[in-house]
Design an enzyme around this catalytic site. Sequence first.
Site, PDB file in Angstrom:
ATOM      1  N   PHE A 188      47.825  44.147 -76.025  1.00 46.45           N
ATOM      2  CA  PHE A 188      46.525  43.861 -75.408  1.00 46.45           C
ATOM      3  C   PHE A 188      45.692  45.113 -75.124  1.00 46.45           C
ATOM      4  O   PHE A 188      44.574  45.011 -74.612  1.00 46.45           O
ATOM      5  CB  PHE A 188      46.709  43.063 -74.107  1.00 46.45           C
ATOM      6  CG  PHE A 188      47.535  43.767 -73.065  1.00 46.45           C
ATOM      7  CD1 PHE A 188      46.983  44.750 -72.246  1.00 46.45           C
ATOM      8  CD2 PHE A 188      48.874  43.446 -72.898  1.00 46.45           C
ATOM      9  CE1 PHE A 188      47.739  45.397 -71.282  1.00 46.45           C
ATOM     10  CE2 PHE A 188      49.645  44.090 -71.927  1.00 46.45           C
ATOM     11  CZ  PHE A 188      49.073  45.062 -71.121  1.00 46.45           C
ATOM     12  N   ARG A 210      46.878  45.446 -52.609  1.00 43.56           N
ATOM     13  CA  ARG A 210      47.529  44.600 -53.612  1.00 43.56           C
ATOM     14  C   ARG A 210      47.656  43.168 -53.087  1.00 43.56           C
ATOM     15  O   ARG A 210      47.496  42.208 -53.841  1.00 43.56           O
ATOM     16  CB  ARG A 210      48.865  45.198 -54.040  1.00 43.56           C
ATOM     17  CG  ARG A 210      48.646  46.531 -54.792  1.00 43.56           C
ATOM     18  CD  ARG A 210      49.869  47.094 -55.437  1.00 43.56           C
ATOM     19  NE  ARG A 210      50.321  46.319 -56.568  1.00 43.56           N
ATOM     20  CZ  ARG A 210      49.752  46.303 -57.773  1.00 43.56           C
ATOM     21  NH1 ARG A 210      48.663  47.007 -58.002  1.00 43.56           N
ATOM     22  NH2 ARG A 210      50.260  45.586 -58.750  1.00 43.56           N
ATOM     23  N   ARG A 226      41.391  37.563 -56.421  1.00 45.78           N
ATOM     24  CA  ARG A 226      41.573  36.935 -57.729  1.00 45.78           C
ATOM     25  C   ARG A 226      41.526  35.412 -57.665  1.00 45.78           C
ATOM     26  O   ARG A 226      41.035  34.772 -58.585  1.00 45.78           O
ATOM     27  CB  ARG A 226      42.857  37.444 -58.366  1.00 45.78           C
ATOM     28  CG  ARG A 226      42.710  38.898 -58.812  1.00 45.78           C
ATOM     29  CD  ARG A 226      43.968  39.434 -59.409  1.00 45.78           C
ATOM     30  NE  ARG A 226      43.770  40.760 -59.974  1.00 45.78           N
ATOM     31  CZ  ARG A 226      44.696  41.692 -60.004  1.00 45.78           C
ATOM     32  NH1 ARG A 226      45.901  41.451 -59.509  1.00 45.78           N
ATOM     33  NH2 ARG A 226      44.443  42.870 -60.541  1.00 45.78           N
ATOM     34  N   ASN A 234      40.398  39.587 -64.570  1.00 46.27           N
ATOM     35  CA  ASN A 234      40.932  39.313 -63.230  1.00 46.27           C
ATOM     36  C   ASN A 234      40.217  40.063 -62.106  1.00 46.27           C
ATOM     37  O   ASN A 234      40.749  40.213 -61.019  1.00 46.27           O
ATOM     38  CB  ASN A 234      42.439  39.555 -63.196  1.00 46.27           C
ATOM     39  CG  ASN A 234      42.818  40.983 -63.511  1.00 46.27           C
ATOM     40  OD1 ASN A 234      41.986  41.885 -63.471  1.00 46.27           O
ATOM     41  ND2 ASN A 234      44.088  41.190 -63.818  1.00 46.27           N
ATOM     42  N   HIS A 236      41.193  45.961 -60.075  1.00 49.46           N
ATOM     43  CA  HIS A 236      42.399  46.767 -60.298  1.00 49.46           C
ATOM     44  C   HIS A 236      42.696  47.490 -59.000  1.00 49.46           C
ATOM     45  O   HIS A 236      41.777  47.913 -58.292  1.00 49.46           O
ATOM     46  CB  HIS A 236      42.169  47.816 -61.397  1.00 49.46           C
ATOM     47  CG  HIS A 236      43.189  48.917 -61.377  1.00 49.46           C
ATOM     48  ND1 HIS A 236      44.401  48.814 -62.024  1.00 49.46           N
ATOM     49  CD2 HIS A 236      43.191  50.114 -60.736  1.00 49.46           C
ATOM     50  CE1 HIS A 236      45.102  49.923 -61.789  1.00 49.46           C
ATOM     51  NE2 HIS A 236      44.388  50.726 -61.020  1.00 49.46           N
TER      52      HIS A 236
END
Length: 140
Positions: A59, A87, A104, A114, A117
């Site tokens: 990817f 996170r 998300r 999404n 990061h």
Amino acid sequence: MAIERTFSIIKPDATERNLTGAINALIEKAGLRIVAQKRIRMTRDQAETFYAVHKARPFFGELVDFMISGPVVVQVLEGEGAILKYRDVMGATDPSKAAEGTIRKAHAKSIGENSVHGSDAPETAAIEIAQFFAGNEIVG
């Protein structure tokens, strides 16, 4: 828990929908401070360097193309346990598996798109921050 810094990117799928403010509100609601932020258009070289860890993955090319497809917002976040806290705020990479109230779950389109990061460790946070910010651009 110690005060630490983490790196965040608000990705093109979120910036194109004008979600920076909504995402920043979730970040601040979690008790994190945004101590540096700028909206940029990532170059191919920046994206390839940033995601070099994924270079051998199938990817990689699509990821790089996506990250240069539109503006991103790069940020430095600060707070107690900032890396793990952010996170948690981001949620699972797959938005269908992300918990309610996470970035998300609320905003990501797919696993690939999404929305955000976040650094996964203190060492990567330091490297990622240095890629996009000079020391005098981080104002805590």
